[in-house]
Scaffold this active site. Structure first.
Site, short mmCIF file in Angstrom:
data_model
loop_
_atom_site.label_atom_id
_atom_site.label_comp_id
_atom_site.label_asym_id
_atom_site.label_seq_id
_atom_site.Cartn_x
_atom_site.Cartn_y
_atom_site.Cartn_z
N SER A 172 42.71 27.21 -10.77
CA SER A 172 43.27 26.17 -11.42
C SER A 172 43.28 24.95 -10.79
O SER A 172 43.29 24.49 -9.60
CB SER A 172 45.07 26.41 -11.16
OG SER A 172 45.22 27.51 -11.93
N ARG A 230 52.84 24.26 -3.64
CA ARG A 230 51.37 23.90 -3.44
C ARG A 230 51.35 22.78 -2.19
O ARG A 230 50.40 21.94 -2.48
CB ARG A 230 50.63 23.49 -4.61
CG ARG A 230 50.70 24.71 -5.69
CD ARG A 230 50.04 25.83 -5.15
NE ARG A 230 50.11 27.04 -6.38
CZ ARG A 230 51.02 27.79 -6.24
NH1 ARG A 230 52.00 27.89 -5.28
NH2 ARG A 230 51.04 28.76 -7.09
N GLU A 270 45.51 20.26 -7.72
CA GLU A 270 45.31 21.19 -6.76
C GLU A 270 44.22 20.95 -5.92
O GLU A 270 44.28 21.16 -4.73
CB GLU A 270 45.69 22.66 -7.29
CG GLU A 270 46.86 23.07 -7.82
CD GLU A 270 46.94 24.67 -8.01
OE1 GLU A 270 46.11 25.45 -7.46
OE2 GLU A 270 47.82 25.04 -8.70
#
Length: 302
Positions: A221, A172, A291
């Protein structure tokens, strides 16, 4: 600093004080000082070349990985959804896709073309540009291992063709070539059976619908999975499912989702994010890393 934008001649949409909440999956947040929806990449390059590099700017796709604060966003917001979304089959293994193309659309295009390996993109609720910027992934797949090259554009409107070797790519995380954002990408995939690829996409989407609260506004998420673990499990073990503020709540269905009933503010969601971080860290000595990007001004703060 931005008044001269009103006099720029562009082919796309350029407007002041445009609400951003409808352009994000959380459906919260204030307006953009200026919003630009380019007609195409040339239109975007022209605008960027015409404004000082000191003008704050951000790129917004489907708005699935951002929390826009209630005070809105300073400077220029470049909205790519609905534009720069080309889909082109190059040869037996490669496709060229625009950065404004939604990831699920990219997955279906590749499957229809009989190319496999991109089915996981169907589970990413953002654009390819956003996926490239954060090395998005789902169901064990990530986008950058598929990339042959990508074209980016910098703050002066100059375009660059970049290979994966020019970036530091992690979980990520994509670093390198800061100040640029993506325009298009070429993916290298494997030839396969279209019906099998399409069936795999449907299977993944059914699994997603079973496990995630898709009927309520969310960003997907909220936190990255820590090394060797799962953010959702830590949040659930800390007893935080159902924690709420205003109309926002840590989802009872999936603990790494924050949903709301339509009445929440961005401040409510940001408070929940910070509270989850603090309580998980106090319990497990693990600091969850978001995130989602939190962007803009708090209400009442210029």
């Amino acid at each position: 600093m931005l008044t001269h934008l009103a006099n720029l001649r562009v082919r796309g949409r350029l407007e002041r004080h445009v609400p951003l909440a409808p352009m994000t999956s959380w459906r919260v947040g204030g307006p953009a000082d200026w919003l630009f929806e380019p007609e195409d990449a040339d239109d975007l390059a022209h605008l960027l070349a015409s404004i000082p590099e000191s003008v704050p700017r951000m790129v917004l796709g489907l708005g699935s990985n951002v929390l826009i604060r209630d005070g809105g966003v300073e400077g220029l917001v470049i909205h790519l959804t609905g534009t720069i979304n080309q889909r082109l089959r190059l040869d037996s293994e490669r496709v060229e896709l625009g950065a404004g193309l939604a990831c699920p659309q990219a997955a279906r295009f590749c499957a229809n073309e009989g190319l496999t390996g991109a089915e996981f993109l169907a589970g990413i609720p953002g654009t390819l540009g956003g996926a490239l910027a954060m090395n998005a992934g789902a169901w064990g797949g990530e986008i950058w291992p598929l990339v042959e090259w990508a074209e980016s554009i910098d703050g002066r409107g100059l375009r660059h063709v970049r290979t994966p070797a020019e970036y530091r790519i992690g979980y990520r995380s994509v670093r390198g070539c800061e100040g640029e954002f993506f325009l298009r990408v070429v993916l290298r995939l494997q030839p396969g059976d279209p019906s099998t690829a399409k069936a795999r996409i449907q299977e993944l989407l059914r699994e997603r619908a079973e496990k995630q609260p898709l009927g309520l506004p969310s960003c997907g998420s909220v936190f990255r999975n820590p090394e060797g673990g799962h953010a959702a499990a830590l949040i659930e073990q800390a007893g935080l499912k159902g924690l709420h503020r205003g109309g926002a709540e840590v989802s009872l269905k999936h603990a790494n989702f924050i949903t709301h009933d339509g009445s929440a503010t961005a401040a409510d969601i940001e408070w929940l994010m910070q509270e989850v971080q603090a309580r998980v860290e106090a319990r497990f000595n693990i600091r969850l890393v978001p995130e989602v990007r939190v962007i803009g001004r708090r209400e009442g703060h210029p």
